[in-house]
Motif scaffolding. Structure first.
Motif, PDB file in Angstrom:
ATOM      1  N   LEU A  98      -1.914  42.882   9.351  1.00 19.98           N
ATOM      2  CA  LEU A  98      -2.757  42.868   8.155  1.00 19.98           C
ATOM      3  C   LEU A  98      -3.870  41.855   8.381  1.00 19.98           C
ATOM      4  CD1 LEU A  98      -3.370  43.627   5.211  1.00 19.98           C
ATOM      5  CD2 LEU A  98      -1.772  41.814   4.524  1.00 19.98           C
ATOM      6  N   LEU A  99      -5.116  42.328   8.318  1.00 17.69           N
ATOM      7  CA  LEU A  99      -6.263  41.459   8.555  1.00 17.69           C
ATOM      8  C   LEU A  99      -7.134  41.415   7.293  1.00 17.69           C
ATOM      9  CD1 LEU A  99      -5.614  43.045  11.468  1.00 17.69           C
ATOM     10  CD2 LEU A  99      -7.406  41.489  12.208  1.00 17.69           C
ATOM     11  N   PRO A 100      -6.800  40.533   6.371  1.00 17.44           N
ATOM     12  CA  PRO A 100      -7.600  40.450   5.146  1.00 17.44           C
ATOM     13  C   PRO A 100      -8.986  39.874   5.408  1.00 17.44           C
ATOM     14  CG  PRO A 100      -5.426  39.441   4.860  1.00 17.44           C
ATOM     15  CD  PRO A 100      -5.649  39.631   6.327  1.00 17.44           C
ATOM     16  N   GLY A 101      -9.962  40.427   4.709  1.00 18.03           N
ATOM     17  CA  GLY A 101     -11.263  39.792   4.594  1.00 18.03           C
ATOM     18  C   GLY A 101     -11.203  38.875   3.383  1.00 18.03           C
ATOM     19  N   PRO A 102     -12.293  38.739   2.639  1.00 17.01           N
ATOM     20  CA  PRO A 102     -12.263  37.859   1.471  1.00 17.01           C
ATOM     21  C   PRO A 102     -11.361  38.392   0.367  1.00 17.01           C
ATOM     22  CG  PRO A 102     -14.372  39.010   1.644  1.00 17.01           C
ATOM     23  CD  PRO A 102     -13.650  39.260   2.909  1.00 17.01           C
ATOM     24  N   VAL A 103     -10.339  37.612   0.048  1.00 18.76           N
ATOM     25  CA  VAL A 103      -9.411  37.924  -1.037  1.00 18.76           C
ATOM     26  C   VAL A 103      -9.367  36.711  -1.954  1.00 18.76           C
ATOM     27  CG1 VAL A 103      -7.050  38.581  -1.650  1.00 18.76           C
ATOM     28  CG2 VAL A 103      -8.045  39.389   0.506  1.00 18.76           C
ATOM     29  N   HIS A 104      -9.440  36.934  -3.245  1.00 18.81           N
ATOM     30  CA  HIS A 104      -9.491  35.827  -4.195  1.00 18.81           C
ATOM     31  C   HIS A 104      -8.107  35.210  -4.357  1.00 18.81           C
ATOM     32  CE1 HIS A 104     -10.676  34.207  -8.443  1.00 18.81           C
ATOM     33  NE2 HIS A 104     -10.546  33.259  -7.531  1.00 18.81           N
ATOM     34  N   TYR A 144      -8.095  28.178  -0.150  1.00 20.75           N
ATOM     35  CA  TYR A 144      -9.021  27.071   0.114  1.00 20.75           C
ATOM     36  C   TYR A 144      -8.850  25.930  -0.873  1.00 20.75           C
ATOM     37  CZ  TYR A 144     -11.323  29.734   3.717  1.00 20.75           C
ATOM     38  OH  TYR A 144     -11.577  30.423   4.878  1.00 20.75           O
ATOM     39  N   GLU A 145      -8.295  26.226  -2.027  1.00 21.61           N
ATOM     40  CA  GLU A 145      -8.045  25.165  -3.000  1.00 21.61           C
ATOM     41  C   GLU A 145      -7.000  24.185  -2.482  1.00 21.61           C
ATOM     42  OE1 GLU A 145      -7.077  26.870  -6.775  1.00 21.61           O
ATOM     43  OE2 GLU A 145      -8.659  28.385  -6.634  1.00 21.61           O
ATOM     44  N   THR A 146      -6.085  24.674  -1.661  1.00 18.95           N
ATOM     45  CA  THR A 146      -5.010  23.829  -1.134  1.00 18.95           C
ATOM     46  C   THR A 146      -5.231  23.435   0.320  1.00 18.95           C
ATOM     47  OG1 THR A 146      -3.748  25.826  -0.547  1.00 18.95           O
ATOM     48  CG2 THR A 146      -3.332  24.861  -2.706  1.00 18.95           C
ATOM     49  N   MET A 201     -16.293  28.257   0.966  1.00 19.49           N
ATOM     50  CA  MET A 201     -15.401  29.403   1.039  1.00 19.49           C
ATOM     51  C   MET A 201     -14.627  29.603  -0.266  1.00 19.49           C
ATOM     52  SD  MET A 201     -16.006  30.919   3.776  1.00 19.49           S
ATOM     53  CE  MET A 201     -14.690  32.113   3.592  1.00 19.49           C
ATOM     54  N   GLU A 202     -14.290  28.532  -0.926  1.00 16.87           N
ATOM     55  CA  GLU A 202     -13.613  28.654  -2.215  1.00 16.87           C
ATOM     56  C   GLU A 202     -14.497  29.401  -3.207  1.00 16.87           C
ATOM     57  OE1 GLU A 202     -11.731  25.738  -5.685  1.00 16.87           O
ATOM     58  OE2 GLU A 202     -12.221  24.909  -3.705  1.00 16.87           O
ATOM     59  N   THR A 203     -15.775  29.039  -3.240  1.00 16.64           N
ATOM     60  CA  THR A 203     -16.730  29.719  -4.124  1.00 16.64           C
ATOM     61  C   THR A 203     -16.916  31.169  -3.709  1.00 16.64           C
ATOM     62  OG1 THR A 203     -17.899  27.656  -4.572  1.00 16.64           O
ATOM     63  CG2 THR A 203     -19.097  29.697  -4.987  1.00 16.64           C
ATOM     64  N   TYR A 204     -17.026  31.405  -2.405  1.00 16.92           N
ATOM     65  CA  TYR A 204     -17.250  32.761  -1.906  1.00 16.92           C
ATOM     66  C   TYR A 204     -16.093  33.686  -2.279  1.00 16.92           C
ATOM     67  CZ  TYR A 204     -18.321  36.613   1.224  1.00 16.92           C
ATOM     68  OH  TYR A 204     -18.597  37.858   1.726  1.00 16.92           O
ATOM     69  N   ARG A 219     -13.983  33.307  -4.711  1.00 17.92           N
ATOM     70  CA  ARG A 219     -13.939  33.480  -6.162  1.00 17.92           C
ATOM     71  C   ARG A 219     -14.959  34.519  -6.621  1.00 17.92           C
ATOM     72  NH1 ARG A 219     -14.529  28.600  -7.289  1.00 17.92           N
ATOM     73  NH2 ARG A 219     -16.756  28.542  -7.745  1.00 17.92           N
ATOM     74  N   GLU A 220     -16.119  34.532  -5.985  1.00 13.26           N
ATOM     75  CA  GLU A 220     -17.196  35.421  -6.426  1.00 13.26           C
ATOM     76  C   GLU A 220     -17.184  36.781  -5.733  1.00 13.26           C
ATOM     77  OE1 GLU A 220     -20.748  33.195  -5.743  1.00 13.26           O
ATOM     78  OE2 GLU A 220     -20.407  31.828  -7.434  1.00 13.26           O
ATOM     79  N   ASN A 221     -16.596  36.861  -4.553  1.00 10.19           N
ATOM     80  CA  ASN A 221     -16.699  38.090  -3.765  1.00 10.19           C
ATOM     81  C   ASN A 221     -15.365  38.682  -3.318  1.00 10.19           C
ATOM     82  OD1 ASN A 221     -19.813  38.179  -3.213  1.00 10.19           O
ATOM     83  ND2 ASN A 221     -19.202  36.084  -2.724  1.00 10.19           N
ATOM     84  N   GLY A 222     -14.297  37.939  -3.481  1.00  9.49           N
ATOM     85  CA  GLY A 222     -13.025  38.409  -2.956  1.00  9.49           C
ATOM     86  C   GLY A 222     -12.403  39.522  -3.781  1.00  9.49           C
ATOM     87  N   VAL A 223     -11.716  40.434  -3.093  1.00 10.40           N
ATOM     88  CA  VAL A 223     -10.924  41.430  -3.798  1.00 10.40           C
ATOM     89  C   VAL A 223      -9.672  40.744  -4.326  1.00 10.40           C
ATOM     90  CG1 VAL A 223     -11.786  43.293  -2.345  1.00 10.40           C
ATOM     91  CG2 VAL A 223      -9.636  42.152  -1.736  1.00 10.40           C
ATOM     92  N   THR A 224      -8.957  41.398  -5.209  1.00 12.98           N
ATOM     93  CA  THR A 224      -7.756  40.788  -5.773  1.00 12.98           C
ATOM     94  C   THR A 224      -6.603  40.857  -4.772  1.00 12.98           C
ATOM     95  OG1 THR A 224      -6.901  42.840  -6.730  1.00 12.98           O
ATOM     96  CG2 THR A 224      -8.475  41.553  -8.065  1.00 12.98           C
ATOM     97  N   PRO A 225      -5.644  39.951  -4.892  1.00 15.24           N
ATOM     98  CA  PRO A 225      -4.450  40.054  -4.056  1.00 15.24           C
ATOM     99  C   PRO A 225      -3.735  41.390  -4.235  1.00 15.24           C
ATOM    100  CG  PRO A 225      -4.560  37.883  -5.061  1.00 15.24           C
ATOM    101  CD  PRO A 225      -5.638  38.709  -5.695  1.00 15.24           C
ATOM    102  N   GLN A 226      -3.793  41.934  -5.454  1.00 13.20           N
ATOM    103  CA  GLN A 226      -3.168  43.230  -5.702  1.00 13.20           C
ATOM    104  C   GLN A 226      -3.827  44.330  -4.872  1.00 13.20           C
ATOM    105  OE1 GLN A 226      -4.215  41.089  -8.113  1.00 13.20           O
ATOM    106  NE2 GLN A 226      -2.168  40.340  -8.665  1.00 13.20           N
TER     107      GLN A 226
END
Length: 272
Positions: free
Chosen positions: A191-197, A201-203, A218-221, A223-230
């Protein structure tokens, strides 16, 4: 790998590491929705228990197991507990992962070591512990290792993460080759995720000014562009059912990055 119907997973057992939040929690929830018995593993016991209780509240069978994936004895206890509670494991998702940002010469040994331990050794311990049990069972099973789009590219101020995910992907590819050579009924996927919200990065540990800037960016990116974990979890299961080895959450972006990397490798070009 052979395609199958997701409904075939109903009544079987899934083990998911890094299941207290993010993609891992979403995978565990979706596995339960598919009718699987779910064993959730994580170091964060409080959040893990919360996720497990939420799954159990739907009527599904869920078991939370505190596990530090960097400790082979902990992973052995996880496997023993899963098999004792629910029987043979049909799906193993080695998902636990952390970030660490900073330029290489500014990274602390602790940051580098911790990221490598969780992201690489954690996958190794999962493979080493569960595969012999799966082979002994002799029945169909599936292993998914969470890498990252960072496993096929390189990014400044994220060297330790990229290095760890390159290694995790290499382990996954080698595992697939080795199991195929044994004609084992065990499929392997990356599984190779791209941006996922998620809160990765918060931790994250950030060393130096460049590390702090990268973490915040990256935290901002995400949040603004990531797909959901679902969304990421659904993509994983869809790819698994389709018999895919490579499962990208952002296939178009992945193809672009892969082409760029292939051009650099085949053209002997300097990284940039």
């Amino acid at each position: 790998m052979t395609a199958f119907e997701l409904r075939d997973l109903a009544g079987t057992t899934a083990v998911v590491t890094g299941a207290a939040s993010g993609i891992g929690a979403a995978i565990a929830r979706l596995a339960a929705e598919l009718g699987m018995r779910v064993v959730l593993a994580d170091f964060d016991v409080d959040r893990l228990d919360e996720v497990a209780r939420g799954i159990a509240a739907t009527g599904a069978e869920a078991l939370a197991v505190r596990c530090d994936v960097t400790d082979p004895d902990d992973v052995e206890r996880l496997a023993a507990t899963a098999y004792e509670a629910f029987g043979p494991v049909r799906l193993l998702v080695n998902n636990a992962g952390i970030e660490g940002t900073g330029r290489l010469w500014e990274l602390s040994p602790d940051t580098f070591g911790r990221v490598m331990d969780v992201n690489v050794s954690g996958v190794f311990h999962g493979i080493r512990t569960f595969v012999p049990r799966m082979l002994a069972a002799g029945t169909a099973a599936h292993i998914v290792n969470t890498a990252s789009i960072g496993a096929v590219t390189t990014v400044p101020a994220q060297a330790t993460y990229c290095a760890s995910k390159h290694a995790a992907l290499a382990l996954t590819e080698c595992l697939a080759i080795e199991l195929a050579a044994e004609r084992a009924p065990i499929s392997v996927a990356a599984l190779l995720p791209g941006p996922v919200h998620t809160a990765i990065y918060e931790t994250a540990e950030a060393d130096g000014a460049a590390g702090t800037a990268a973490r915040e960016r990256m935290e901002t990116y995400l949040r603004e562009n990531g797909v959901t974990p679902q969304d990421a979890a659904q993509t994983m299961f869809d790819g698994l059912a389709a018999g895919d080895f490579w499962i990208f959450t952002h296939p178009e972006r992945a193809d672009e990055l892969l082409r760029n990397r292939a051009e650099r490798l085949t053209g002997h070009l300097t990284p940039g």
